[in-house]
Scaffold this active site. Structure first.
Site, mmCIF file in Angstrom:
data_model
loop_
_atom_site.group_PDB
_atom_site.id
_atom_site.type_symbol
_atom_site.label_atom_id
_atom_site.label_comp_id
_atom_site.label_asym_id
_atom_site.label_seq_id
_atom_site.Cartn_x
_atom_site.Cartn_y
_atom_site.Cartn_z
ATOM 1 N N GLN A 180 0.822 -1.221 0.000
ATOM 2 C CA GLN A 180 0.000 0.000 0.000
ATOM 3 C C GLN A 180 0.855 1.270 0.000
ATOM 4 O OE1 GLN A 180 -3.298 0.345 -0.299
ATOM 5 N NE2 GLN A 180 -3.795 -1.827 -0.253
ATOM 6 N N CYS A 325 -18.937 -9.375 5.267
ATOM 7 C CA CYS A 325 -19.050 -10.790 5.618
ATOM 8 C C CYS A 325 -18.800 -11.595 4.355
ATOM 9 C CB CYS A 325 -20.428 -11.088 6.178
ATOM 10 S SG CYS A 325 -20.930 -9.913 7.422
HETATM 11 N N1 PLP Z 1 -0.452 -6.726 1.157
HETATM 12 C C1 PLP Z 1 -1.245 -5.660 1.297
HETATM 13 C C2 PLP Z 1 -0.984 -4.688 2.404
HETATM 14 C C3 PLP Z 1 -2.307 -5.454 0.419
HETATM 15 O O1 PLP Z 1 -3.098 -4.397 0.577
HETATM 16 C C4 PLP Z 1 -2.541 -6.409 -0.610
HETATM 17 C C5 PLP Z 1 -3.692 -6.263 -1.519
HETATM 18 O O2 PLP Z 1 -4.710 -5.735 -1.161
HETATM 19 C C6 PLP Z 1 -1.669 -7.499 -0.722
HETATM 20 C C7 PLP Z 1 -0.635 -7.624 0.173
HETATM 21 C C8 PLP Z 1 -1.831 -8.502 -1.813
HETATM 22 O O3 PLP Z 1 -1.411 -7.973 -3.037
HETATM 23 P P1 PLP Z 1 -1.834 -8.614 -4.442
HETATM 24 O O4 PLP Z 1 -3.261 -8.264 -4.656
HETATM 25 O O5 PLP Z 1 -0.945 -7.971 -5.452
HETATM 26 O O6 PLP Z 1 -1.599 -10.078 -4.341
#
Ligand code: PLP
Length: 395
Positions: A180, A325
């Site tokens: 993020q 949910c």
């Molecule tokens: N880590 C965080 C903090 C995320 O917000 C996300 C996705 O929302 C992910 C990992 C996973 O990423 P990806 O959708 O590219 O697999």
């Protein structure tokens, strides 16, 4: 319904025009395999390496320290499982936090089943991980510390450089899930003192299905995928050249405009936080100061997050809720519970995440529609007392 407002950029972002244009030639014209020895293939290899160099520059790394993956989930899995395997003879203790993305949390739980011991550090009411708590949790057999740079649900930015200093002092490998953060706040792997860092293109206007893992020089995790030996023999499989090129173009663009865009978005975000937290029994979740520029998250007590989303969708607003949910469980999100919200309160969460195409008109529209929907839902809610303007649990 006329107006559409996309306010879910933390979920995914639209592909930028620059990234799309950069990728376009690689689908049908420059489709070479980077492993082919003739010039056409070697050109693809050059393009791939150029993309790697751009990405490395944007995060303060060397090109050889950037490995391409399919996205954030893969990078997180690789980091945790890779360190677990690499250091298993040194120890089996891992430190992470209670508010990580499931890509980290569920991988940690998987490792617990294999005999590793995991400490899930608590956070404060703003979602902040205290570096001293990290220090206190370190044991002689600790092999990994994994802390996210910024939380995807409440937008809190963690004190990563301070945690990195603690990890380095103790000589423990430090992984940062920066999915993020990259493209949204300044990121420098050296300043953060991390050994591993995960990022994902679709969170910064690049294509879905491509991302990367920064792996500090000198640290060599075991291979994730065995095969033809691509990515230094660590992640085999013909490289996604178009994806890598698109990711590089998107990241360069995001970094170039980071200052101006984060100022613009923070101002819009604050209007949402200020305006919506004025509703009765509403509160901002996460840290107001150390916060992702585009992410506004709130709780509206007496409202069911999922109902809120559906009603907002009917009014053209695309948002998200930590209380959805969506799984078989009716539990609200682990993040909202970790910051200390009771179950019944956490159910009323809303995340509005703004991005490049978000405008003042969008914010004005949200500020008009969300209160209308919240009021309407509360009026029909069995837990909302219309007279006192409070949920029944305040009686
Ligand atoms: N880590 C965080 C903090 C995320 O917000 C996300 C996705 O929302 C992910 C990992 C996973 O990423 P990806 O959708 O590219 O697999």
């Amino acid at each position: 319904m006329s107006k559409i407002v996309y306010a879910d950029h933390a979920a995914t972002t639209p592909l930028s025009a620059k990234a799309q244009a950069a990728m376009e030639p690689f689908f049908a014209q420059r489709f070479g395999n980077p492993s082919s020895l003739y010039a056409f293939g070697q050109q693809a290899k050059t393009d791939l390496e150029e993309a790697r160099a751009v990405i490395a520059r944007c995060i303060g790394a060397q090109p050889s320290e950037v490995l391409f993956t399919s996205g954030g989930t893969e990078g997180d899995n690789w980091a945790l499982k890779g360190v677990a395997e690499l250091r298993k003879n040194k120890g089996k203790h891992i430190i992470t936090t209670a508010i990580e993305h499931h890509a980290v949390l569920y991988t940690a739980q998987y490792l617990e089943k294999l005999g590793y011991e995991v400490t899930y550090l608590p956070v404060d009411s703003l979602g902040r991980v205290e570096p001293e708590r990290v220090r206190a949790a370190i044991r002689p057999d600790t092999i990994l510390i994994s802390v996210m740079a910024a939380n995807n649900e409440i937008g809190t930015i963690e004190p990563i450089a301070a945690i990195g200093a603690v990890a380095r002092e103790a000589g423990v490998v430090f992984h940062v899930d920066a999915v993020q953060a990259v493209g949204h706040i300044p990121v420098d792997v050296k300043e953060w003192g991390c050994d591993l860092m995960t990022f994902s293109a679709h969170k910064f206007y690049g294509p879905i299905g491509v991302g990367g893992l920064y792996m500090r020089r000198g640290l060599r995790l075991p291979p994730l995928i065995h095969g033809g030996g691509q990515e230094k023999g660590l992640r085999s499989g013909t490289e996604n050249v178009a994806g890598a090129v698109g990711m590089a173009a998107a990241l360069q663009e995001a970094v170039d405009e980071l200052d101006s865009e984060s100022k613009r978005l923070s101002a819009l975000r604050d209007q949402l936080l200020d305006g919506l937290s004025k509703l009765p029994c509403a509160q901002v979740t996460g840290d107001r100061e150390n916060r992702l520029p585009g992410t506004a998250s709130l709780i509206f007590e007496g409202v069911e997050g999922e109902a809120l989303l559906l009603h907002l969708d009917a009014r053209g607003i695309r948002a998200s809720s930590g209380s959805a949910c969506s799984s078989a469980s009716l539990d609200p999100s682990h993040v909202l519970l970790a910051i200390g919200l009771p179950h019944e309160v956490a159910h009323g969460s809303l995340r509005l995440s703004l991005g490049r195409e978000s405008t003042q008109e969008d914010v004005d529209y949200i500020l008009r529609e969300v209160p209308a929907v919240v009021n309407a839902l509360r009026e029909m809610s069995p837990v909302w007392d219309v007279k006192t303007q409070k949920p029944v649990w305040y009686h």
